[in-house]
Design an enzyme around this catalytic site. Structure first.
Site, PDB file in Angstrom:
ATOM      1  N   THR A 107      35.874  47.846   8.259  1.00  0.00           N
ATOM      2  CA  THR A 107      35.370  46.564   8.759  1.00  0.00           C
ATOM      3  C   THR A 107      34.982  46.749  10.221  1.00  0.00           C
ATOM      4  O   THR A 107      35.552  47.598  10.907  1.00  0.00           O
ATOM      5  CB  THR A 107      36.440  45.448   8.617  1.00  0.00           C
ATOM      6  OG1 THR A 107      36.011  44.289   9.353  1.00  0.00           O
ATOM      7  CG2 THR A 107      37.794  45.869   9.142  1.00  0.00           C
ATOM      8  N   GLY A 108      34.008  45.962  10.670  1.00  0.00           N
ATOM      9  CA  GLY A 108      33.570  46.073  12.062  1.00  0.00           C
ATOM     10  C   GLY A 108      32.057  46.112  12.136  1.00  0.00           C
ATOM     11  O   GLY A 108      31.377  45.777  11.166  1.00  0.00           O
ATOM     12  N   THR A 149      35.392  39.835   7.522  1.00  0.00           N
ATOM     13  CA  THR A 149      34.981  40.516   6.295  1.00  0.00           C
ATOM     14  C   THR A 149      36.246  40.856   5.512  1.00  0.00           C
ATOM     15  O   THR A 149      37.302  41.003   6.116  1.00  0.00           O
ATOM     16  CB  THR A 149      34.228  41.808   6.692  1.00  0.00           C
ATOM     17  OG1 THR A 149      32.909  41.468   7.039  1.00  0.00           O
ATOM     18  CG2 THR A 149      34.198  42.839   5.590  1.00  0.00           C
ATOM     19  N   ARG A 174      19.052  42.302   7.131  1.00  0.00           N
ATOM     20  CA  ARG A 174      19.900  43.337   7.747  1.00  0.00           C
ATOM     21  C   ARG A 174      21.013  43.743   6.747  1.00  0.00           C
ATOM     22  O   ARG A 174      21.600  42.911   6.083  1.00  0.00           O
ATOM     23  CB  ARG A 174      20.508  42.781   9.032  1.00  0.00           C
ATOM     24  CG  ARG A 174      21.528  43.701   9.707  1.00  0.00           C
ATOM     25  CD  ARG A 174      22.938  43.384   9.285  1.00  0.00           C
ATOM     26  NE  ARG A 174      23.928  44.134  10.035  1.00  0.00           N
ATOM     27  CZ  ARG A 174      25.222  44.159   9.745  1.00  0.00           C
ATOM     28  NH1 ARG A 174      25.678  43.453   8.743  1.00  0.00           N
ATOM     29  NH2 ARG A 174      26.064  44.870  10.453  1.00  0.00           N
ATOM     30  N   GLY A 191      24.645  45.860   6.327  1.00  0.00           N
ATOM     31  CA  GLY A 191      25.772  46.471   7.037  1.00  0.00           C
ATOM     32  C   GLY A 191      26.325  47.673   6.283  1.00  0.00           C
ATOM     33  O   GLY A 191      25.675  48.247   5.407  1.00  0.00           O
ATOM     34  N   ASP A 192      27.547  48.037   6.623  1.00  0.00           N
ATOM     35  CA  ASP A 192      28.167  49.246   6.053  1.00  0.00           C
ATOM     36  C   ASP A 192      28.777  49.033   4.677  1.00  0.00           C
ATOM     37  O   ASP A 192      28.974  50.000   3.928  1.00  0.00           O
ATOM     38  CB  ASP A 192      29.283  49.718   6.997  1.00  0.00           C
ATOM     39  CG  ASP A 192      30.314  48.606   7.236  1.00  0.00           C
ATOM     40  OD1 ASP A 192      29.933  47.563   7.814  1.00  0.00           O
ATOM     41  OD2 ASP A 192      31.470  48.760   6.816  1.00  0.00           O
ATOM     42  N   GLY A 223      28.805  47.076  11.505  1.00  0.00           N
ATOM     43  CA  GLY A 223      28.353  47.936  10.418  1.00  0.00           C
ATOM     44  C   GLY A 223      27.424  49.054  10.849  1.00  0.00           C
ATOM     45  O   GLY A 223      27.486  50.170  10.321  1.00  0.00           O
TER      46      GLY A 223
HETATM   47  N1  ASP Z   1      31.206  45.447   8.528  1.00  0.00           N
HETATM   48  C1  ASP Z   1      30.584  44.163   8.354  1.00  0.00           C
HETATM   49  C2  ASP Z   1      29.107  44.298   8.571  1.00  0.00           C
HETATM   50  O1  ASP Z   1      28.705  44.908   9.556  1.00  0.00           O
HETATM   51  C3  ASP Z   1      31.122  43.105   9.243  1.00  0.00           C
HETATM   52  C4  ASP Z   1      32.622  43.010   9.340  1.00  0.00           C
HETATM   53  O2  ASP Z   1      33.339  43.920   8.960  1.00  0.00           O
HETATM   54  O3  ASP Z   1      33.127  41.967   9.783  1.00  0.00           O
HETATM   55  O4  ASP Z   1      28.355  43.758   7.804  1.00  0.00           O
END
Ligand code: ASP
Length: 277
Positions: free
Chosen positions: A212-213, A163, A190, A192-193, A215
């Protein structure tokens, strides 16, 4: 006070590409903090090695739905589950600046993009198709949608990778921008964050933060506001390391700028780049 533009290429991305991100940061460092952050994210959306714009991961039904958002103090704009546009981050900025809304989702987001002149565009790549293939292999023997979804809900090897995000402090003004194809595997619809203010993004008078991570976990802990609300009370690096460590083994990272500092922290490898002036 130095002006700064700081980028990340997603938790799980390889920090050997830091020089490439430094290059994007220097190319994007043009105009004010919002222009620079949006430009940096759009450069990464156009690079198919990242999971945003071209190169976004596919949902388990094979579709690509992307989330993106921008924030400056007092203003926010986001698109959720937008499809078939090249640069979701530019549409998110248009939601903030050219619509009466702050978030537009689903086919409404895609229609809004067309109204703003964004052409139909297929962001799928061979890499995304191969990744989906791998996910479907894992789900083999569970052929019905219902079973696949159940298995998916129980799951398993959630991955977050590549991301993209940017934070800027230019001329004393803060901006944040973030864009993603999501994590994998993931159901259609779905969210995410990234498009949730306070979770994947926050900007206020004291700084700007993007995350990032995974979500779902970032949303549960409203990570970016947790970091932002501590800015100025302790060194930024300490705040970020402490907030990230609360996630244990769940892959998470963040970048931030404050009035006097900038910092990044992640519990896995995370590519970053920056430009100072
Ligand atoms: N945060 C993003 C999500 O969950 C994914 C990512 O950061 O790679 O959509």
């Amino acid at each position: 006070m130095t002006d700064v533009l700081l980028l990340h290429g997603g938790v799980g991305s390889d920090s050997t590409i830091n020089p490439k991100l430094d290059g994007f940061a220097s190319e994007a460092f043009n105009g004010d903090s919002l222009d620079s952050a949006v430009m940096a994210v759009s450069l990464m959306e156009d690079d198919e090695s990242f999971n945003a714009g071209t190169g976004s991961v596919m949902r388990i039904d094979g579709s690509i739905q992307m989330d993106a958002s921008v924030m400056v103090p007092g203003k926010f704009g986001a698109v959720i589950s937008i499809e078939r546009v090249r640069n979701p981050i530019i549409v998110a900025r248009e939601v903030m600046e050219k619509s009466p809304h702050v978030i537009i989702a689903g086919d409404g987001a895609t229609r809004f993009a067309r109204m703003m002149g964004h052409q139909d565009y297929d962001p799928s790549t061979e890499k995304a198709r191969m990744r989906l293939q791998k996910v479907l292999e894992e789900l083999k023997g569970h052929p019905s949608d219902e079973e696949r979804s159940r298995l998916f809900m129980l799951s398993i090897s959630r991955e977050a990778h590549d991301t993209v995000g940017a934070v800027a402090r230019i001329g004393g003004m803060f901006a944040a921008a973030v864009s993603t194809g999501g994590s994998s595997p993931m159901m259609r619809g779905r969210v995410g964050d990234c498009p949730i203010p306070g979770s994947g993004i926050f900007a206020g008078e004291n700084g700007a933060v993007v995350a990032t991570g995974i979500g779902e976990e970032i949303i549960r802990r409203h990570l970016c506001f947790s970091i932002y609300s501590r800015i100025g009370k302790e060194p930024l690096q300490k705040i970020m390391d402490e907030e990230i460590s609360k996630f244990g083994a769940i892959a998470v990272g963040a970048i931030a700028v404050s009035r006097d500092e900038f910092a990044h922290s992640a519990n896995k490898d995370m590519a970053t780049g920056f430009h100072l002036r």
